[in-house]
Scaffold this motif. Sequence first.
Motif, mmCIF file in Angstrom:
data_model
loop_
_atom_site.group_PDB
_atom_site.id
_atom_site.type_symbol
_atom_site.label_atom_id
_atom_site.label_comp_id
_atom_site.label_asym_id
_atom_site.label_seq_id
_atom_site.Cartn_x
_atom_site.Cartn_y
_atom_site.Cartn_z
ATOM 1 N N TYR A 61 36.514 4.213 42.360
ATOM 2 C CA TYR A 61 36.217 5.037 43.533
ATOM 3 C C TYR A 61 34.931 4.569 44.201
ATOM 4 N N LYS A 62 34.991 4.440 45.548
ATOM 5 C CA LYS A 62 33.834 4.055 46.338
ATOM 6 C C LYS A 62 33.198 5.305 46.930
ATOM 7 N N ILE A 63 31.928 5.490 46.623
ATOM 8 C CA ILE A 63 31.202 6.660 47.122
ATOM 9 C C ILE A 63 31.013 6.540 48.624
ATOM 10 N N GLY A 64 31.064 7.685 49.320
ATOM 11 C CA GLY A 64 30.913 7.693 50.761
ATOM 12 C C GLY A 64 30.144 8.907 51.236
ATOM 13 N N PRO A 65 29.898 9.005 52.555
ATOM 14 C CA PRO A 65 29.175 10.142 53.111
ATOM 15 C C PRO A 65 29.822 11.478 52.742
ATOM 16 N N HIS A 66 28.963 12.481 52.487
ATOM 17 C CA HIS A 66 29.354 13.862 52.179
ATOM 18 C C HIS A 66 29.831 14.049 50.745
ATOM 19 N N ASP A 67 29.956 12.985 49.969
ATOM 20 C CA ASP A 67 30.202 13.163 48.533
ATOM 21 C C ASP A 67 28.955 13.791 47.899
ATOM 22 N N ARG A 68 29.166 14.599 46.865
ATOM 23 C CA ARG A 68 28.040 15.192 46.131
ATOM 24 C C ARG A 68 28.003 14.585 44.732
ATOM 25 N N LEU A 69 26.834 14.058 44.371
ATOM 26 C CA LEU A 69 26.665 13.379 43.094
ATOM 27 C C LEU A 69 25.772 14.212 42.173
ATOM 28 N N GLN A 70 26.133 14.243 40.923
ATOM 29 C CA GLN A 70 25.279 14.849 39.902
ATOM 30 C C GLN A 70 24.593 13.730 39.130
ATOM 31 N N ILE A 71 23.247 13.732 39.167
ATOM 32 C CA ILE A 71 22.457 12.693 38.507
ATOM 33 C C ILE A 71 21.670 13.340 37.375
ATOM 34 N N THR A 72 21.891 12.904 36.160
ATOM 35 C CA THR A 72 21.218 13.447 34.973
ATOM 36 C C THR A 72 20.372 12.359 34.326
ATOM 37 N N VAL A 73 19.056 12.611 34.275
ATOM 38 C CA VAL A 73 18.136 11.668 33.637
ATOM 39 C C VAL A 73 17.731 12.248 32.287
ATOM 40 N N TRP A 74 18.033 11.546 31.221
ATOM 41 C CA TRP A 74 17.745 12.055 29.891
ATOM 42 C C TRP A 74 16.233 12.063 29.630
ATOM 43 N N ASP A 75 15.777 13.141 28.942
ATOM 44 C CA ASP A 75 14.379 13.323 28.539
ATOM 45 C C ASP A 75 13.440 13.558 29.718
ATOM 46 N N HIS A 76 14.006 13.853 30.895
ATOM 47 C CA HIS A 76 13.172 14.159 32.052
ATOM 48 C C HIS A 76 13.764 15.369 32.801
ATOM 49 N N PRO A 77 13.595 16.564 32.202
ATOM 50 C CA PRO A 77 14.180 17.757 32.827
ATOM 51 C C PRO A 77 13.581 18.070 34.189
ATOM 52 N N GLU A 78 12.354 17.620 34.432
ATOM 53 C CA GLU A 78 11.738 17.901 35.738
ATOM 54 C C GLU A 78 12.471 17.199 36.868
#
Length: 372
Positions: free
Chosen positions: A87-104
């Motif tokens: 799948y190619k990401i495009g405008p208006h897509d919503r992404l969830q980004i999770t960075v481990w060990d950095h809750p801030e």
Amino acid sequence: MFRSLFRSTALLPVLMLQACSLTPGMEMETNSPLSHIEVPTMKDGKLVKEKAPIIPITADLIIEKENLKQQASMNSLPTDSTPVTPYKIGPHDRLQITVWDHPELNDPGSEKIDPTLAGKTVQDDGTLYYPYVGNIPVAGKTVDEVRESLTQGLSRYFKKVKLDVRVLSFQSHRAAVVGQVKTPGVQSMNETPMTIAEAISRAGGVTEEADTANVTLARDGKLYKIDVMKLYEKGGMDQNLMLKDGDVLNIPDLRDNKVFIMGEVGRQQALQIGSGQRMTLAQAIAEAYGVDFNSSRPEEIYVIRTSEMKPEIFQLNGESPDSMILADQFTLQPHDTVFVGTAGVTQWSRVLNQILPSSFTSVMSRAAFMGM
């Protein structure tokens, strides 16, 4: 008295001839290769007025039509088949980004976010803003490629960055399913490629009025015919194309597939063509209770076709019984009009019926009153 009656009666032929010359008959111009009137015609991309050609129905014409039909069926599907790719990401897509060990970074300010608003939305220009990294282009990239870009950006500020990216809401790639489905509308595409069968299934399936044999796919300004009935009933997987962003799949209404029978037939009517079924000129005439040979011109059986603003008129000479072989091999199309011409004596009889009540009846009533 008799002299007056004779003069009145003698005027009848004159009145009849005048009425005949003034009464228009439903007939077409014979022995002419073109229609009597000009009709709107699409020519070189413009709408112009031209006389439609009158084409005799012959064996050569039927062979030519069948060959063109087979060639069109081979070339009716789009050649730019969509490969199975991530799948190619495009405008208006919503992404969830999770960075481990950095809750801030995952929950700035320890705020509880509504799940429907969670994630970050790709902007119209295809960029995504993320703390420390800023605006990065993500449109046209896969999830793995966005993960790599964010990891490189955050690595300038944090050690051993580990993060995960997934699409929460697919909004950039969509196709529309309209027409005779239970829930028509726009459907979003996700990681799994969406085929025609899946799109129809998402739309709740087809209705009872659906013409599944004549589904159309609009793509990149072109229209393609898709035989979904072949897919459902015969497993024709060549019809089950993968949809692309911006495709419009239209399932037409079966009730629009009608052929109109007019002129000197047993019963003038509109005939329904069933989904995936074939109706010939001979079948249509038979459904209309045949040609009335007492009032018709069998040599003037016409099929008037106006599809795609390219009108054509086909003529069958039905004087010979074996001409019905040609009629049985000539396939009609939806919205065709079959017209059987009227014989001259029939037109004359109808003129008499129009003028007799006003002329002959009044003369006879006067004669009866005078004791004749």
